[in-house]
Design an enzyme around this catalytic site. Structure first.
Site, PDB file in Angstrom:
ATOM      1  N   CYS A  19      23.980   4.253  20.250  1.00  0.00           N
ATOM      2  CA  CYS A  19      23.371   3.028  19.706  1.00  0.00           C
ATOM      3  C   CYS A  19      24.055   2.582  18.421  1.00  0.00           C
ATOM      4  CB  CYS A  19      21.893   3.260  19.433  1.00  0.00           C
ATOM      5  SG  CYS A  19      21.091   1.824  18.681  1.00  0.00           S
TER       6      CYS A  19
ATOM      7  N   ASP B 190      31.468   0.881  19.430  1.00  0.00           N
ATOM      8  CA  ASP B 190      31.544   0.754  17.976  1.00  0.00           C
ATOM      9  C   ASP B 190      31.785   2.116  17.331  1.00  0.00           C
ATOM     10  OD1 ASP B 190      31.079  -1.997  17.945  1.00  0.00           O
ATOM     11  OD2 ASP B 190      28.908  -1.721  18.015  1.00  0.00           O
TER      12      ASP B 190
ATOM     13  N   ASP C 164      33.753  -5.444  18.415  1.00  0.00           N
ATOM     14  CA  ASP C 164      32.981  -5.970  17.286  1.00  0.00           C
ATOM     15  C   ASP C 164      33.675  -5.403  16.048  1.00  0.00           C
ATOM     16  OD1 ASP C 164      30.950  -7.272  15.861  1.00  0.00           O
ATOM     17  OD2 ASP C 164      29.481  -6.772  17.408  1.00  0.00           O
TER      18      ASP C 164
ATOM     19  N   ARG D 291      24.200 -19.614  14.926  1.00  0.00           N
ATOM     20  CA  ARG D 291      23.243 -18.755  15.616  1.00  0.00           C
ATOM     21  C   ARG D 291      22.927 -17.511  14.802  1.00  0.00           C
ATOM     22  NH1 ARG D 291      28.298 -18.633  17.304  1.00  0.00           N
ATOM     23  NH2 ARG D 291      29.244 -16.856  18.378  1.00  0.00           N
TER      24      ARG D 291
ATOM     25  N   ARG E 233      25.701 -14.279  11.001  1.00  0.00           N
ATOM     26  CA  ARG E 233      27.138 -14.074  10.851  1.00  0.00           C
ATOM     27  C   ARG E 233      27.925 -15.285  11.309  1.00  0.00           C
ATOM     28  NH1 ARG E 233      28.473  -9.038  13.441  1.00  0.00           N
ATOM     29  NH2 ARG E 233      28.238  -8.214  11.345  1.00  0.00           N
ATOM     30  N   TYR E 234      27.477 -15.892  12.390  1.00  0.00           N
ATOM     31  CA  TYR E 234      28.194 -17.022  12.977  1.00  0.00           C
ATOM     32  C   TYR E 234      27.535 -18.322  12.516  1.00  0.00           C
ATOM     33  CZ  TYR E 234      30.068 -13.415  16.094  1.00  0.00           C
ATOM     34  OH  TYR E 234      30.675 -12.285  16.600  1.00  0.00           O
TER      35      TYR E 234
ATOM     36  N   LYS F  70      32.616 -10.435  16.897  1.00  0.00           N
ATOM     37  CA  LYS F  70      33.232 -10.051  18.165  1.00  0.00           C
ATOM     38  C   LYS F  70      34.617 -10.679  18.305  1.00  0.00           C
ATOM     39  CE  LYS F  70      28.704  -9.918  20.380  1.00  0.00           C
ATOM     40  NZ  LYS F  70      27.900 -10.410  19.212  1.00  0.00           N
TER      41      LYS F  70
ATOM     42  N   CYS G 102      12.705   1.163  21.117  1.00  0.00           N
ATOM     43  CA  CYS G 102      13.213   0.909  22.466  1.00  0.00           C
ATOM     44  C   CYS G 102      12.440   1.775  23.452  1.00  0.00           C
ATOM     45  CB  CYS G 102      14.700   1.266  22.556  1.00  0.00           C
ATOM     46  SG  CYS G 102      15.758   0.115  21.671  1.00  0.00           S
TER      47      CYS G 102
ATOM     48  N   ARG H  65      22.910   0.479  16.408  1.00  0.00           N
ATOM     49  CA  ARG H  65      21.895   0.225  15.379  1.00  0.00           C
ATOM     50  C   ARG H  65      21.002   1.444  15.149  1.00  0.00           C
ATOM     51  NH1 ARG H  65      20.742  -5.003  17.693  1.00  0.00           N
ATOM     52  NH2 ARG H  65      22.698  -5.910  17.004  1.00  0.00           N
TER      53      ARG H  65
ATOM     54  N   CYS I 148      19.740   4.994  23.619  1.00  0.00           N
ATOM     55  CA  CYS I 148      21.130   5.203  24.030  1.00  0.00           C
ATOM     56  C   CYS I 148      21.804   6.019  22.929  1.00  0.00           C
ATOM     57  CB  CYS I 148      21.863   3.866  24.141  1.00  0.00           C
ATOM     58  SG  CYS I 148      21.011   2.637  25.136  1.00  0.00           S
TER      59      CYS I 148
HETATM   60  C1  LIG Z   1      26.729 -10.768  19.272  1.00  0.00           C
HETATM   61  C2  LIG Z   1      26.102 -11.498  18.171  1.00  0.00           C
HETATM   62  C3  LIG Z   1      25.667 -12.814  18.343  1.00  0.00           C
HETATM   63  C4  LIG Z   1      25.842 -13.564  19.651  1.00  0.00           C
HETATM   64  O1  LIG Z   1      27.173 -13.768  19.947  1.00  0.00           O
HETATM   65  P1  LIG Z   1      27.622 -14.587  21.241  1.00  0.00           P
HETATM   66  O2  LIG Z   1      29.092 -14.427  21.310  1.00  0.00           O
HETATM   67  O3  LIG Z   1      27.158 -15.989  21.034  1.00  0.00           O
HETATM   68  O4  LIG Z   1      26.910 -13.951  22.421  1.00  0.00           O
HETATM   69  C5  LIG Z   1      25.117 -13.446  17.262  1.00  0.00           C
HETATM   70  N1  LIG Z   1      24.989 -12.832  16.060  1.00  0.00           N
HETATM   71  C6  LIG Z   1      25.403 -11.573  15.873  1.00  0.00           C
HETATM   72  C7  LIG Z   1      25.267 -10.959  14.528  1.00  0.00           C
HETATM   73  C8  LIG Z   1      25.969 -10.863  16.923  1.00  0.00           C
HETATM   74  O5  LIG Z   1      26.364  -9.589  16.729  1.00  0.00           O
END
Ligand SMILES: *Cc1c(COP(=O)(O)O)cnc(C)c1O
Length: 412
Positions: free
Chosen positions: A157, A318, A355, A141, A137-138, A362, A150, A159, A154
């Site tokens: 959850c 969520d 989120d 990363r 998404r980002y 986020k 798990c 997911r 929870c």
């Molecule tokens: C939370 C999340 C991350 C990590 O986010 P940070 O703000 O760097 O901790 C990376 N990818 C996804 C899809 C996430 O939900």
């Protein structure tokens, strides 16, 4: 001015006794399992094998189970499986229907009620998934879902569609395609292992995975998201820590929501991880009757620091299907944040985030500290509500002449 006052109890200061029980470290104890040899109790495989997974078991171990809980447990296997480790089960107060530990892991019939705005994939992860098991998404990363299991589940959850395989989603984690994708994308410098819980993998399997990721030159940073330190601290063995240590820089995000989860067993497990050089952060979810109270939240984040863990994120719950009974309001979350910032150690204060529903990622949510941002000044409010001004020219450079007037601090 509110300080230590609880929101949930109408602003009455908590009794010393109540605060002490939130702040002190206690062992979970053996409870029903008091005749089990310590060697078994402390063995994570024993804990997993003896998890409570059936409604009848739950009723046997906890005669105070309510009809709402029993009905919830009966239906759980069609949605998100029921599983509680004996260790974590012993933290439940069977005499308290609203026990904050109980609410997190014992299903309730309300879980089967879905509001029209609730979703099975509230963070829109599937729409950002280039290969199964990977969410990109980002820009720099990825989130890598390495297992669908798990140690315990929870009830809120996010997911639950793919975790525990109870809802027929048909997710079968595998490593080859996600690793190939990461290798082909040099912009990915940060890989976050999650799931399910990556620490459920054997040391060997986890080491293989970390080794394959470390072999990719552009992967700089690894992290593991895990609730095992709080659900199953027995898993944090010296051998696991010695293995993880070889893959630095490696961070870990744990998940704890209430000070009572931070037992002596958990504190010791977290100490072993910290001694292995793993920086630890905590992710909490704001949950109704669990931690939607400033006294509880403050005790929790201060206790996390005592466990060498930095509170990282506080998540607004969520919009996962069937979670309305566990959701606290954004208004309440902001009120709690207002009463933490400035009143306790900055390191202890997490970032509150939502989120964004549908896949926006986020979004940080903060109380307003900037009252206005004019041509020649920023007007600020401090944690006590006093007003301050920071002079600055319209183009952001320092002012060449003093601003018209700086007002004396006043209260709002
Ligand atoms: C939370 C999340 C991350 C990590 O986010 P940070 O703000 O760097 O901790 C990376 N990818 C996804 C899809 C996430 O939900």
């Amino acid at each position: 001015m509110k300080d230590d006052n609880s929101l949930a109890n109408g602003g009455e200061p908590p009794s010393d006794h109540r605060l002490q029980s939130l702040k002190g470290f206690h062992s979970a104890g053996r409870g029903f399992w008091r005749d089990v040899p310590a060697a078994d109790w402390n063995d994570w495989h024993w804990q997993l094998k003896h998890r409570i997974t059936m409604p009848e078991q739950l009723q046997r171990f906890m005669p105070t189970l309510t009809p709402e809980e029993f009905a919830g447990a009966k239906l759980a296997n069609h949605k998100l499986a029921l599983a509680i480790t004996p260790y974590f089960f012993n933290l439940i107060d069977p005499l308290d229907e609203h026990c904050p530990i109980r609410r997190q892991v014992i299903p309730r019939i309300e879980e089967t009620r879905t509001a029209s705005w609730e979703m099975s994939d509230p963070c829109g992860e599937d729409s950002h998934s280039p290969v199964p098991g990977l969410v990109h998404r980002y820009p720099d990363r990825v989130l890598f879902l390495v297992t669908d299991r798990c140690a315990a589940y929870c009830r809120y959850c996010t997911r639950s569609r793919l975790v525990s395989n109870a809802s027929g989603y048909d997710f079968h984690p595998e490593f080859d395609k996600p690793i190939a994708y990461i290798a082909q994308h040099p912009e990915i410098r940060d890989v976050l292992l999650s799931g399910g819980d990556p620490l459920l993998l054997s040391d060997e399997k986890l080491e293989q995975l970390l080794g394959r990721l470390r072999a990719i030159p552009h992967v700089e940073f690894l992290r593991i998201g895990s609730r095992i330190p709080t659900f199953l601290p027995q898993r944090i063995t010296p051998e696991l820590c010695a293995m993880l240590k070889k893959y630095h820089p490696l961070f870990m995000s744990i998940h704890s929501n209430h000070p009572r989860e931070l037992t002596t067993e958990v504190r010791d497990a977290l100490g072993r991880l910290a001694d292995a050089g793993i920086p630890l952060g905590n992710q909490s979810v704001l949950l109704k009757h669990v931690n939607d109270d400033v006294t509880v939240m403050k005790a929790h984040i201060q206790k996390l620091l005592m466990c060498r863990v930095k509170p990282y994120y506080l998540y607004q719950c969520d919009l996962i299907s069937g979670s309305a009974h566990l959701r606290a309001s954004v208004r309440q979350g902001l009120e709690i944040m207002t009463q933490l910032r400035g009143y306790t150690t900055g390191y202890a204060v997490p970032q509150y985030v939502i989120d964004a529903p549908g896949g926006g990622g986020k979004v940080p949510i903060n109380p307003d500290y900037i009252l206005s941002h004019n041509a020649d000044r920023v007007v600020l409010r401090n944690y006590e509500g006093k007003i301050f001004e920071y002079p600055e020219a319209p183009d952001g450079t320092p002012l060449s002449s003093p601003p018209k007037e700086i007002e004396a601090p006043q209260m709002i």
